[in-house]
Scaffold this motif. Structure first.
Motif, mmCIF file in Angstrom:
data_model
loop_
_atom_site.group_PDB
_atom_site.id
_atom_site.type_symbol
_atom_site.label_atom_id
_atom_site.label_comp_id
_atom_site.label_asym_id
_atom_site.label_seq_id
_atom_site.Cartn_x
_atom_site.Cartn_y
_atom_site.Cartn_z
ATOM 1 N N LEU A 651 92.263 15.338 20.969
ATOM 2 C CA LEU A 651 92.072 14.689 22.273
ATOM 3 C C LEU A 651 93.277 14.886 23.192
ATOM 4 C CD1 LEU A 651 90.328 12.888 24.091
ATOM 5 C CD2 LEU A 651 91.536 10.927 23.167
ATOM 6 N N ASN A 652 94.460 14.636 22.655
ATOM 7 C CA ASN A 652 95.647 14.687 23.519
ATOM 8 C C ASN A 652 95.873 16.087 24.091
ATOM 9 O OD1 ASN A 652 96.026 12.005 23.128
ATOM 10 N ND2 ASN A 652 97.478 12.249 21.434
ATOM 11 N N ALA A 653 95.683 17.084 23.251
ATOM 12 C CA ALA A 653 95.877 18.455 23.742
ATOM 13 C C ALA A 653 94.864 18.760 24.845
ATOM 14 C CB ALA A 653 95.716 19.441 22.582
ATOM 15 N N PHE A 654 93.651 18.321 24.640
ATOM 16 C CA PHE A 654 92.582 18.606 25.609
ATOM 17 C C PHE A 654 92.814 17.884 26.937
ATOM 18 C CE2 PHE A 654 88.328 17.598 27.347
ATOM 19 C CZ PHE A 654 87.858 18.898 27.560
ATOM 20 N N VAL A 655 93.153 16.597 26.862
ATOM 21 C CA VAL A 655 93.316 15.811 28.096
ATOM 22 C C VAL A 655 94.539 16.287 28.876
ATOM 23 C CG1 VAL A 655 93.649 13.499 29.048
ATOM 24 C CG2 VAL A 655 92.083 13.839 27.145
ATOM 25 N N LYS A 656 95.566 16.677 28.122
ATOM 26 C CA LYS A 656 96.775 17.190 28.786
ATOM 27 C C LYS A 656 96.421 18.385 29.662
ATOM 28 C CE LYS A 656 101.480 18.291 27.688
ATOM 29 N NZ LYS A 656 102.301 19.005 26.765
ATOM 30 N N GLU A 657 95.545 19.196 29.143
ATOM 31 C CA GLU A 657 95.176 20.419 29.856
ATOM 32 C C GLU A 657 94.155 20.164 30.967
ATOM 33 O OE1 GLU A 657 96.571 23.288 29.103
ATOM 34 O OE2 GLU A 657 95.391 24.487 30.523
ATOM 35 N N THR A 658 93.222 19.270 30.701
ATOM 36 C CA THR A 658 92.068 19.153 31.622
ATOM 37 C C THR A 658 92.104 17.922 32.518
ATOM 38 O OG1 THR A 658 90.833 17.885 29.987
ATOM 39 C CG2 THR A 658 90.545 20.296 29.958
ATOM 40 N N GLU A 659 92.933 16.945 32.184
ATOM 41 C CA GLU A 659 92.933 15.656 32.905
ATOM 42 C C GLU A 659 91.557 15.008 32.912
ATOM 43 O OE1 GLU A 659 94.991 15.206 36.498
ATOM 44 O OE2 GLU A 659 96.702 16.405 35.847
ATOM 45 N N LEU A 660 90.901 15.089 31.794
ATOM 46 C CA LEU A 660 89.553 14.515 31.650
ATOM 47 C C LEU A 660 89.506 13.080 32.171
ATOM 48 C CD1 LEU A 660 86.707 14.741 30.192
ATOM 49 C CD2 LEU A 660 87.820 13.540 28.318
ATOM 50 N N PHE A 661 88.507 12.791 32.990
ATOM 51 C CA PHE A 661 88.331 11.416 33.496
ATOM 52 C C PHE A 661 86.860 11.192 33.826
ATOM 53 C CE2 PHE A 661 88.015 8.741 37.405
ATOM 54 C CZ PHE A 661 88.334 7.523 36.812
ATOM 55 N N SER A 662 86.334 10.048 33.400
ATOM 56 C CA SER A 662 84.954 9.690 33.749
ATOM 57 C C SER A 662 85.012 8.366 34.506
ATOM 58 C CB SER A 662 84.122 9.531 32.474
ATOM 59 O OG SER A 662 82.950 8.813 32.759
ATOM 60 N N THR A 663 84.490 8.356 35.732
ATOM 61 C CA THR A 663 84.608 7.157 36.572
ATOM 62 C C THR A 663 84.044 5.920 35.889
ATOM 63 O OG1 THR A 663 84.478 8.506 38.537
ATOM 64 C CG2 THR A 663 83.979 6.170 38.805
ATOM 65 N N PHE A 664 82.829 6.060 35.376
ATOM 66 C CA PHE A 664 82.201 4.878 34.775
ATOM 67 C C PHE A 664 82.468 4.755 33.274
ATOM 68 C CE2 PHE A 664 79.221 5.528 38.458
ATOM 69 C CZ PHE A 664 79.648 4.400 39.149
ATOM 70 N N GLY A 665 82.894 5.869 32.674
ATOM 71 C CA GLY A 665 83.060 5.860 31.221
ATOM 72 C C GLY A 665 84.048 4.800 30.777
ATOM 73 N N GLY A 666 83.608 3.930 29.891
ATOM 74 C CA GLY A 666 84.502 2.913 29.334
ATOM 75 C C GLY A 666 84.830 1.795 30.288
ATOM 76 N N ASN A 667 83.997 1.584 31.309
ATOM 77 C CA ASN A 667 84.277 0.457 32.210
ATOM 78 C C ASN A 667 84.119 -0.856 31.451
ATOM 79 O OD1 ASN A 667 81.561 -0.832 32.828
ATOM 80 N ND2 ASN A 667 81.124 1.318 33.262
ATOM 81 N N PRO A 668 84.728 -1.911 31.931
ATOM 82 C CA PRO A 668 84.735 -3.164 31.153
ATOM 83 C C PRO A 668 83.336 -3.710 30.858
ATOM 84 C CG PRO A 668 86.332 -3.286 32.942
ATOM 85 C CD PRO A 668 85.582 -2.008 33.134
ATOM 86 N N VAL A 669 82.392 -3.433 31.761
ATOM 87 C CA VAL A 669 81.037 -3.953 31.508
ATOM 88 C C VAL A 669 80.400 -3.184 30.354
ATOM 89 C CG1 VAL A 669 78.767 -4.358 32.510
ATOM 90 C CG2 VAL A 669 80.808 -4.691 33.898
#
Ligand SMILES: Cc1ncc(COP(=O)(O)O)c(C=O)c1O
Length: 791
Positions: A651-669
């Motif tokens: 995960l860390n290697a991938f996110v470092k490279e891609t800056e993966l982000f999902s607006t709704f993914g993992g929201n508190p609701v």
């Protein structure tokens, strides 16, 4: 608290307003309160009331009660006004003026020994609603105002609060004998029918709803608006009908409209109710009774007017002018109908459409017209289940209800793993939505609590989560990470695999696709199906014989110039027809993939969360340790949520490279929904229930095999069952058309089941919620028996 009704007694018809001479009234006001000035009579049902304007310009209402009035009840009203002053000082209601002696009321004793209680209230300026233009904004504000009033009453009680009142809607059925005095035949029959319906259907439900002290008379005469801004409510008068009663009656009495055009009626009523709901949220059951309660309210009015005229011709014809409008309003309400009105009220308060549970009298929308609208706005190619599609409006536990209120046992949908609309999830989602909802670029706690819970119990290498919004997205991200990590592009999946809808995942979804249509970097494995596959029950060494196909697939990729980045596998093998996968097969496959440098993606969208009845995750049943676990469907019991679990290094290697982000993914609701699902699975022992009830179900279906030779095989694990239908148990000729027909017959019998297994689709796919119990399984087994008989 319920009251035995005495209101059939004619004493309740006596209005008895006292009629003391004005000079005497003036003397009483002076003696008790030191008040003098101009006295103007005010109309009242039971009291003798005056508006007093003093010489200094102060205004008061002087109230002399009738002799029969219970002092306790007046005390109740006075205490209520004092309570409001304390709780919500800006809510404009009359203030109680103390007597010269400092008491809250006085007493007048007449020589004939009659006693009258006297109390004086401040006079509220404003114009009564009856004299204002009836606009939606005014009615919405009125709803808000009376909700504020009822909020102040939440903590208030008085020993005389449950007194008897002829206008009490909960006692309306005792008025039925007096409907004989209603001169108009239709009105008479309507009102008698309304009282019967109230007694039989409505009052028993009403008794279970929340009760409190209510004003019970916030009608057009008792609500004041601002003359300069007529949408604004500036006061509520007349606390004389206050009572301890179901809260919803407050709104019903306040919906004081007669002879209004049906459209306007609905418009004003929905605004009143929505305004109330915005301050004091209503419950679904309360809203669903409003239609019947309104009819009852008008029924009471029509009966009292007619009864009074018959029994007390000596008394002035109080309310006579409302008699015919009242009948007309009843007819108009009846022509609007319960469904239409309740639907409109529900919509105004953001509740889903009205769907009475098991009420055969209700008529649904025309399904055909909904299908037409669907085609117009959703396109005409969207799949609809069943020859006779079902219009579903409500779900609860394992049940779905159609718009006519008919219940169907849902043995198909695997998203509501805890059953439809599980209250714990509903609460978790709505309470979190009311508190906070944002994205993962801020710190909030429940995502951490939830992620820790998801990875606990997973193998050590699987310790970090990526939150997205669906199974497709989870698979897409896992595949991207596998390709990023390995630097390869090839993918191996099962024949007829389904993993989702993104472009990359659609490549891997080989469901019903011809081999030659697959991308060159995708290769498929022969499904390990010992019932119909190339190697069958009774043959030697099934796991290895099926697993060697992996070597061929790797070779095939290599010929196309690819190496495997990933093997993606639905650990329940649903789209392959739920075969009983030979033990050790998946371990043998993954060994080969890993040896070729590929990573393993366990797609738990179908199998996850204990559905297999033995472990939380399907990969554990197969004894493998994947590099990625992907989740969807049941994660939020219907709230959209997808998850990828993997190792920190990947995960860390991938996110470092891609800056993966999902607006709704993992929201508190979403996290609150997911957390609530885990709570229920744990607290209600659903994994063990899936095991026990699932076995019970399969045993029951197998017991039908002796009578129904079309059942060729019954298989599955936990709360997943596959029932393969064949025309001949030896040749295994698939009973495809029979399967289609059987699904329709089961639907007609009130049970939802699906079919699976391309290309024949001759396998019943049964995936009930994990709260399914043997009594539900019995319903399915009996329906299956009947439907097979009718085939
Ligand atoms: C095994 C499997 N994986 C992935 C998906 C895709 O999930 P979603 O429809 O949430 O994108 C599905 C959907 O049916 C599925 O069955």
């Amino acid at each position: 608290m319920t009251v035995e009704s005495n209101i059939g007694n004619t004493k309740f018809l006596d209005r008895n307003p006292p009629s003391l001479p004005i000079e005497e009234i003036k003397q009483i006001a002076l003696d008790l309160y030191g008040l003098s000035g101009e006295f103007k009579p005010l109309e009242s049902e039971r009291d003798q009331n005056y508006h007093i304007q003093t010489r200094s310009g102060d205004n008061y209402v002087f109230k002399l009660s009738n002799e029969a009035e219970d002092p306790g009840v007046i005390g109740f009203q006075i205490q209520a006004l004092m309570h409001i002053k304390q709780q919500d000082p800006t809510l404009r209601v009359p203030r109680v003026l103390k007597t010269k002696k400092g008491t809250l009321a006085g007493m007048v004793k007449k020589p004939d020994s009659k006693q009258h209680i006297v109390h004086v209230l401040s006079y509220l300026p404003g114009i009564i609603l009856d004299d204002a233009e009836q606009t939606p904004a005014l009615w919405r504000n009125k709803g808000r105002y009376i909700a504020r009033l009822d909020n102040t009453f939440r903590g208030f009680f008085h020993p005389n609060a449950r007194h008897e009142l002829i206008w009490d809607i909960t006692l309306c059925a005792s008025l039925k004998p007096h409907t004989i005095h209603i001169p108009d035949t239709t009105a008479r029959q309507n009102i008698a029918g309304i009282f019967d319906h109230m007694a039989k259907e409505v009052i028993p439900i009403l008794r279970t709803l929340r009760h409190q002290v209510i004003h019970n008379d916030a009608d057009l005469m008792n609500t004041l608006t601002d003359p300069n801004q007529q949408d604004r409510i500036v006061g509520i008068l007349d606390f004389g009908d206050m009572i301890y009663a179901p809260l919803i009656l407050e709104l019903v009495v306040a919906a004081d409209l007669v002879d209004v055009h049906a459209d306007d009626y609905i418009r004003l009523l929905t605004n009143l109710v929505a305004g109330f709901d915005s301050v004091l949220p209503l419950e679904e059951e309360e809203i669903d009774l409003i239609y019947d309660l309104l009819l009852a309210r008008y029924g009471i009015l029509g009966t009292i007017i007619a009864w009074r005229r018959a029994m007390r011709p000596d008394q002035p014809a109080y309310l006579q002018e409302e008699e015919e409008p009242c009948w007309n309003t009843i007819s108009s309400l009846m022509s609007i109908g319960r469904s239409n009105m309740t639907d409109a009220l529900r919509r105004s308060c953001c509740f889903p459409p009205y769907c009475p549970v098991n009420k055969e009298t209700e008529i649904s929308d025309d399904t055909e017209s909904l299908i037409k609208r669907r085609h117009e706005v959703l396109g005409s190619e969207l799949t609809l289940f069943y020859t006779n599609p079902v219009h579903v409006e409500r779900g609860r536990g394992p049940w779905l209800y159609d718009a006519d209120g008919r219940a169907y046992l849902d043995c198909y949908n695997n998203v509501p793993v805890l059953g439809h609309c599980h209250p714990h999830v509903v609460k978790a989602v709505s309470r979190q939505l009311a508190a906070l909802n944002l994205n993962t670029r801020y710190i909030y706690r429940n995502i951490l609590d939830y992620a820790e819970r998801i990875v606990s119990g997973m193998p050590d290498n699987l310790s970090v989560c990526v939150f997205v919004n669906s199974g497709s997205e989870a698979n897409d991200i896992a595949l991207r990470m596998a390709r990023f990590t390995t630097g390869e592009r090839g993918a191996i999946v099962m024949e007829d695999a389904y993993h989702g809808i993104t472009e990359a995942i659609d490549d891997l979804s080989t469901y019903e696709k011809e081999k030659e249509d697959l991308a060159p970097y995708v290769s498929t494995l022969i499904p390990p199906n010992p019932y119909r596959g190339i190697y069958r029950y009774g043959e030697q060494n099934l796991p290895d014989r099926y697993a060697t196909d992996t070597d061929r697939a790797i070779e095939e990729l290599s010929k196309n110039g690819y190496k495997p980045a990933a093997f993606m596998i639905d650990t329940a093998f649903i789209s392959n027809g739920i075969p009983d996968v030979p033990e050790g097969y998946l371990a043998a496959v993954t060994e080969r993939i890993q040896a070729a440098g590929g990573l393993i993606i366990a797609d738990e969208v179908q199998a996850g969360f204990g559905r297999s009845g033995s472990h939380m995750w399907g990969f554990m049943d197969h004894g493998i340790v994947p590099d990625f676990v992907t989740m969807g469907k049941p994660v939020g019991n219907g709230y959209p949520l997808g998850i990828v679990v993997t190792s920190p290094a990947i995960l860390n290697a991938f996110v470092k490279e891609t800056e993966l982000f999902s607006t709704f993914g993992g929201n508190p609701v979403a996290c609150a929904a997911g957390m609530a699902v885990l709570d229920v699975i744990e607290n209600e022992n659903l994994i063990s229930n899936a095991c026990v009830t699932g076995e019970y179900l399969r045993r029951g279906i197998r017991s039908l095999m002796s009578r129904h030779t079309i059942i060729g095989d019954v298989r599955g694990k936990g709360m997943i069952a596959g029932v393969e239908l064949v025309r001949d148990r030896k040749t295994l000729e698939p009973a495809s058309t029979e399967t289609d027909r059987l699904l329709d017959l089961l639907r007609e019998d009130g049970v939802f089941v699906g079919s699976e297994g391309p290309p024949y689709f001759n396998i019943l796919k049964i995936r009930p919620p994990m709260i399914f119990k043997p009594e539900h399984a019995d319903i399915l087994i009996d329906a299956l028996d009947r439907s097979l008989e009718a085939l």
